[in-house]
Design a protein around this motif. Structure first.
Motif, PDB file in Angstrom:
ATOM      1  N   LEU A   1       0.817  -1.208   0.000  1.00  0.00           N
ATOM      2  CA  LEU A   1       0.000   0.000   0.000  1.00  0.00           C
ATOM      3  C   LEU A   1       0.850   1.257   0.000  1.00  0.00           C
ATOM      4  N   TRP A   2       1.967   1.224   0.760  1.00  0.00           N
ATOM      5  CA  TRP A   2       2.749   2.459   0.849  1.00  0.00           C
ATOM      6  C   TRP A   2       3.395   2.810  -0.480  1.00  0.00           C
ATOM      7  N   ILE A   3       3.725   1.788  -1.289  1.00  0.00           N
ATOM      8  CA  ILE A   3       4.273   2.073  -2.625  1.00  0.00           C
ATOM      9  C   ILE A   3       3.192   2.727  -3.485  1.00  0.00           C
ATOM     10  N   SER A   4       1.960   2.200  -3.399  1.00  0.00           N
ATOM     11  CA  SER A   4       0.861   2.796  -4.169  1.00  0.00           C
ATOM     12  C   SER A   4       0.660   4.245  -3.780  1.00  0.00           C
ATOM     13  N   ILE A   5       0.715   4.508  -2.457  1.00  0.00           N
ATOM     14  CA  ILE A   5       0.488   5.890  -2.012  1.00  0.00           C
ATOM     15  C   ILE A   5       1.619   6.794  -2.482  1.00  0.00           C
ATOM     16  N   ILE A   6       2.872   6.295  -2.400  1.00  0.00           N
ATOM     17  CA  ILE A   6       3.998   7.102  -2.891  1.00  0.00           C
ATOM     18  C   ILE A   6       3.790   7.429  -4.368  1.00  0.00           C
ATOM     19  N   LYS A   7       3.423   6.408  -5.159  1.00  0.00           N
ATOM     20  CA  LYS A   7       3.231   6.641  -6.597  1.00  0.00           C
ATOM     21  C   LYS A   7       2.111   7.637  -6.826  1.00  0.00           C
ATOM     22  N   ALA A   8       0.987   7.478  -6.092  1.00  0.00           N
ATOM     23  CA  ALA A   8      -0.148   8.383  -6.286  1.00  0.00           C
ATOM     24  C   ALA A   8       0.249   9.818  -5.972  1.00  0.00           C
ATOM     25  N   VAL A   9       0.956  10.007  -4.847  1.00  0.00           N
ATOM     26  CA  VAL A   9       1.347  11.372  -4.464  1.00  0.00           C
ATOM     27  C   VAL A   9       2.326  11.940  -5.485  1.00  0.00           C
ATOM     28  N   VAL A  10       3.272  11.098  -5.943  1.00  0.00           N
ATOM     29  CA  VAL A  10       4.247  11.593  -6.929  1.00  0.00           C
ATOM     30  C   VAL A  10       3.529  11.995  -8.221  1.00  0.00           C
ATOM     31  N   ILE A  11       2.563  11.166  -8.660  1.00  0.00           N
ATOM     32  CA  ILE A  11       1.822  11.521  -9.884  1.00  0.00           C
ATOM     33  C   ILE A  11       1.132  12.863  -9.701  1.00  0.00           C
ATOM     34  N   PHE A  12       0.537  13.036  -8.516  1.00  0.00           N
ATOM     35  CA  PHE A  12      -0.156  14.298  -8.262  1.00  0.00           C
ATOM     36  C   PHE A  12       0.793  15.475  -8.320  1.00  0.00           C
ATOM     37  N   ILE A  13       1.938  15.332  -7.613  1.00  0.00           N
ATOM     38  CA  ILE A  13       2.878  16.456  -7.555  1.00  0.00           C
ATOM     39  C   ILE A  13       3.418  16.755  -8.949  1.00  0.00           C
ATOM     40  N   VAL A  14       3.762  15.693  -9.681  1.00  0.00           N
ATOM     41  CA  VAL A  14       4.319  15.900 -11.019  1.00  0.00           C
ATOM     42  C   VAL A  14       3.292  16.582 -11.925  1.00  0.00           C
ATOM     43  N   LEU A  15       2.015  16.178 -11.803  1.00  0.00           N
ATOM     44  CA  LEU A  15       1.004  16.805 -12.650  1.00  0.00           C
ATOM     45  C   LEU A  15       0.801  18.273 -12.273  1.00  0.00           C
ATOM     46  N   MET A  16       0.815  18.558 -10.958  1.00  0.00           N
ATOM     47  CA  MET A  16       0.672  19.953 -10.518  1.00  0.00           C
ATOM     48  C   MET A  16       1.815  20.801 -11.071  1.00  0.00           C
ATOM     49  N   LEU A  17       3.053  20.294 -10.876  1.00  0.00           N
ATOM     50  CA  LEU A  17       4.214  21.029 -11.393  1.00  0.00           C
ATOM     51  C   LEU A  17       4.136  21.103 -12.911  1.00  0.00           C
ATOM     52  N   GLY A  18       3.662  20.006 -13.518  1.00  0.00           N
ATOM     53  CA  GLY A  18       3.517  19.994 -14.971  1.00  0.00           C
ATOM     54  C   GLY A  18       2.595  21.093 -15.437  1.00  0.00           C
ATOM     55  N   VAL A  19       1.481  21.296 -14.698  1.00  0.00           N
ATOM     56  CA  VAL A  19       0.558  22.358 -15.093  1.00  0.00           C
ATOM     57  C   VAL A  19       1.230  23.718 -14.930  1.00  0.00           C
ATOM     58  N   LEU A  20       1.893  23.927 -13.778  1.00  0.00           N
ATOM     59  CA  LEU A  20       2.529  25.234 -13.544  1.00  0.00           C
ATOM     60  C   LEU A  20       3.525  25.558 -14.647  1.00  0.00           C
ATOM     61  N   PHE A  21       4.417  24.604 -14.922  1.00  0.00           N
ATOM     62  CA  PHE A  21       5.447  24.926 -15.907  1.00  0.00           C
ATOM     63  C   PHE A  21       4.961  24.695 -17.330  1.00  0.00           C
ATOM     64  N   GLY A  22       3.895  23.893 -17.467  1.00  0.00           N
ATOM     65  CA  GLY A  22       3.279  23.760 -18.789  1.00  0.00           C
ATOM     66  C   GLY A  22       2.672  25.072 -19.245  1.00  0.00           C
ATOM     67  N   VAL A  23       1.995  25.753 -18.306  1.00  0.00           N
ATOM     68  CA  VAL A  23       1.433  27.062 -18.650  1.00  0.00           C
ATOM     69  C   VAL A  23       2.548  28.029 -19.025  1.00  0.00           C
ATOM     70  N   TRP A  24       3.617  27.997 -18.234  1.00  0.00           N
ATOM     71  CA  TRP A  24       4.759  28.872 -18.550  1.00  0.00           C
ATOM     72  C   TRP A  24       5.327  28.540 -19.922  1.00  0.00           C
ATOM     73  N   PHE A  25       5.500  27.236 -20.177  1.00  0.00           N
ATOM     74  CA  PHE A  25       6.079  26.781 -21.444  1.00  0.00           C
ATOM     75  C   PHE A  25       5.192  27.208 -22.609  1.00  0.00           C
ATOM     76  N   GLU A  26       3.876  27.036 -22.423  1.00  0.00           N
ATOM     77  CA  GLU A  26       2.954  27.411 -23.487  1.00  0.00           C
ATOM     78  C   GLU A  26       3.044  28.904 -23.771  1.00  0.00           C
ATOM     79  N   ARG A  27       3.016  29.723 -22.696  1.00  0.00           N
ATOM     80  CA  ARG A  27       3.043  31.170 -22.910  1.00  0.00           C
ATOM     81  C   ARG A  27       4.348  31.602 -23.555  1.00  0.00           C
ATOM     82  N   LYS A  28       5.445  30.982 -23.115  1.00  0.00           N
ATOM     83  CA  LYS A  28       6.750  31.361 -23.634  1.00  0.00           C
ATOM     84  C   LYS A  28       6.877  30.962 -25.110  1.00  0.00           C
ATOM     85  N   LEU A  29       6.452  29.725 -25.407  1.00  0.00           N
ATOM     86  CA  LEU A  29       6.618  29.220 -26.778  1.00  0.00           C
ATOM     87  C   LEU A  29       5.725  29.989 -27.753  1.00  0.00           C
ATOM     88  N   ILE A  30       4.470  30.231 -27.325  1.00  0.00           N
ATOM     89  CA  ILE A  30       3.565  30.927 -28.237  1.00  0.00           C
ATOM     90  C   ILE A  30       4.033  32.367 -28.420  1.00  0.00           C
TER      91      ILE A  30
END
Lengths: 445, 124
Positions: free
Chosen positions: A21-50
């Motif tokens: 279970l603890w591995i599943s929770i680690i993976k779930a939290v990591v996916i969440f954090i990566v997606l959050m950071l992905g959105v933050l820097f994805g927005v930056w990347f999109e604005r910069k590239l466009i």
């Protein structure tokens, strides 16, 4: 003929569901954090590239290269006063952004990001989970997300928001059908709905006369891939299909009443996570998943250990850059064009393509009656030709009728301008002498 | 953790719990941190920027409703296609399965042609 490059580290469906279970929770939290950071820097990347595509700098104040711009925006949204208009349906208005966001994250749970690795001494695949119906889960989550759109529009109690919500849901469901149908080709070839096994099925291609053939479905199933790319733009309401937010027509669409607060941030978050999900699905189903592309794959260690995370990330960046490229170069389509493309072109073409590859596959299977396949193929071809001919002639007749009608009306109105029922000024006013002669002189120039 | 068949779904549930927890936590923190100074103007519906007139819900076309019907038909169609696609190449299926799917898709195609004929698929 099929060269099996499947190493022992390649996960199959049987490898899932055994994580502590603890591995599943680690993976779930990591996916969440990566997606959050992905959105933050994805927005930056999109604005910069466009910005670069439009010959300007884009955000460059907050942090080096403006990297912290989205972080600052996020903080600001979190600390702003939250306006809940008096007339809204409070519960629905509050729930809608959550209904949008949570399924978007859930869909990411079945995305394979790498082979089996050792994580804190536990041998586990780089994927939260896999199901026998994994791809169906992604489609189901996309459907649940539509509820969020409709509820946001409905709960806002504003005509624009409501129309935007209905329009967005009509668009998303229309494109979801074409999207689901474009997956069928992949399932036909891979023989499974499990994402990790679909990635595995794209590992080794056939060899013809010693020349390795490409094994990614984006090449072997090119029409499916093209349809998927179109539907993934439509499904996520991105340019050129961003009608739900068509500013000139619907103000902000279904999110009009969500003033610039955290609820709006959650809606934007869901939108970007959806973009990431469809990008990840395009990579998983059509671009070989986490496997290294050709020149790198010559290196033996490319598809083992933690390296595949890098290939997966690089592919994600490329697909996301494609989204931005589309946004920079394509104009928005008209609503009728959008729906006509979805229903009259993508779905029929998709169905025909599925039948074609299924027939081709049946043809290749040994022990099948080939004359029957030929007969069926001829029947289908003749049927298509007949339908096309019928539609074409009907269309042509209607077009001619319409033209004749317009011409008749024009002639009637030319003789008597008020005959059309509208009070129009006479077109032959006595004081107008045509453009050649000026009624009032315009000075010295 | 070994829950057999449902073991894989436990991870989806874990992600769901994490997702709800994070979103709820963020909204709660937002509630604690943000100022609240409402005025009648702030609480008015925005619509398009001018003062709202009349009831909030607009009348909309019945066509959206027809679309959801069409969607249900075709989504179910696609869901029937998925298991067919996975077992299609397995031994013991083959031609009969293919012809059955031709018949099934023929009926579905008849549906879309009927909608087309009834002018459901026109947008003016």
């Amino acid at each position: 003929m099929r060269t099996t490059l499947l190493a022992a580290a390649d996960p199959t469906l049987a490898d899932f569901g055994h994580d502590p279970l603890w591995i599943s929770i680690i993976k779930a939290v990591v996916i969440f954090i990566v997606l959050m950071l992905g959105v933050l820097f994805g927005v930056w990347f999109e604005r910069k590239l466009i910005s670069r595509m439009q010959n300007r700098y884009g955000p460059n104040r907050a942090g080096k290269f403006g990297l912290l711009q989205s972080v600052a925006d996020g903080l600001k949204m979190g600390l702003k006063e939250d306006l809940m208009p008096r007339t809204v349906d409070k519960v629905i208005y509050f729930i809608a952004p959550v209904v949008l966001a949570v399924p978007a994250f859930l869909a990411f749970s079945v995305v394979p990001m790498g082979p089996k690795v050792s994580m804190f001494g536990v041998e586990t695949p780089l994927q939260l989970t896999d199901l026998p119906v994994a791809v169906l889960l992604v489609l189901a989550m996309a459907s649940v997300g539509v509820y969020g759109i409709v509820l946001a529009g409905w709960g806002s109690r504003s005509p624009y928001a409501m129309l935007g919500g209905l329009r967005a849901s009509a668009q998303v469901v229309s494109y979801e059908i074409a999207m689901g149908l474009s997956f069928v080709g992949v399932f036909l070839y891979a023989g499974t709905l499990s994402t990790s096994e679909i990635v595995g099925a794209q590992a080794g291609g056939n060899e013809i006369f010693g020349v390795p053939m490409p094994s990614w479905y984006m090449i072997t199933l090119f029409p499916s891939f093209v349809i998927y790319v179109i539907t993934m733009l439509g499904e996520t309401n991105r340019v050129p299909f961003d009608l739900p937010e068509g500013e000139g027509e619907l103000v902000g669409g279904f999110q009009t009443e969500y003033s610039n607060s955290l609820k709006f941030a959650v809606i934007m978050l869901a939108e970007y996570v959806n973009v990431f999900v469809v990008s990840a699905m395009s990579i998983t189903l059509f671009m070989g998943g986490w496997r290294a592309p050709w020149p790198i794959s010559l290196w033996d260690g490319a598809n083992s250990g933690w390296w595949p995370l890098l290939w997966f990330f690089a592919k994600m960046v490329l697909v996301f850059a494609f989204f931005i490229w589309c946004r920079a170069s394509l104009p928005r389509v008209r609503y009728d064009q959008l729906m006509a493309l979805g229903w009259k072109i993508l779905i029929p073409v998709n169905l025909a393509w599925i039948l074609l590859i299924a027939t081709a596959k049946a043809f290749r299977l040994t022990g099948t009656d080939r004359t029957l396949v030929y007969a069926l193929g001829i029947v289908v071809l003749v049927g298509c030709a007949l339908i096309w001919w019928r539609f074409d002639s009907v269309m042509q007749r209607r077009k001619e009728e319409r033209e004749a009608q317009v011409q008749a009306e024009f002639e009637e109105l030319g003789a008597e301008p008020a005959a059309g029922g509208f009070p129009v000024p006479p077109l032959d006013l006595p004081h107008y002498h045509g453009v050649a002669r000026k009624e009032v002189s315009s000075g010295s120039n | 953790m070994s829950l057999g068949y449902l073991g894989s779904y436990a991870a989806v549930l874990a992600l769901f719990v994490v997702g709800v927890a994070i979103v709820a936590g963020a909204l709660f923190a937002n509630r604690m941190l943000r100022p609240t100074r409402p005025t009648p103007d702030k609480l008015a519906t925005y619509e398009c920027g001018v003062d709202p007139v009349g009831e909030g819900w607009a009348q909309s076309q019945v066509r959206y409703y027809v679309f959801t019907y069409l969607y249900v038909i075709f989504a179910v169609d696609a869901v029937f296609l998925f298991p067919w696609a996975t077992v299609f190449a397995a031994p013991g299926f083959g031609m009969t399965t293919l012809v059955e799917m031709f018949v099934f898709l023929g009926f579905i195609a008849l549906g879309i042609l009927y909608g087309w004929r009834k002018r459901v698929l026109t947008w003016a």
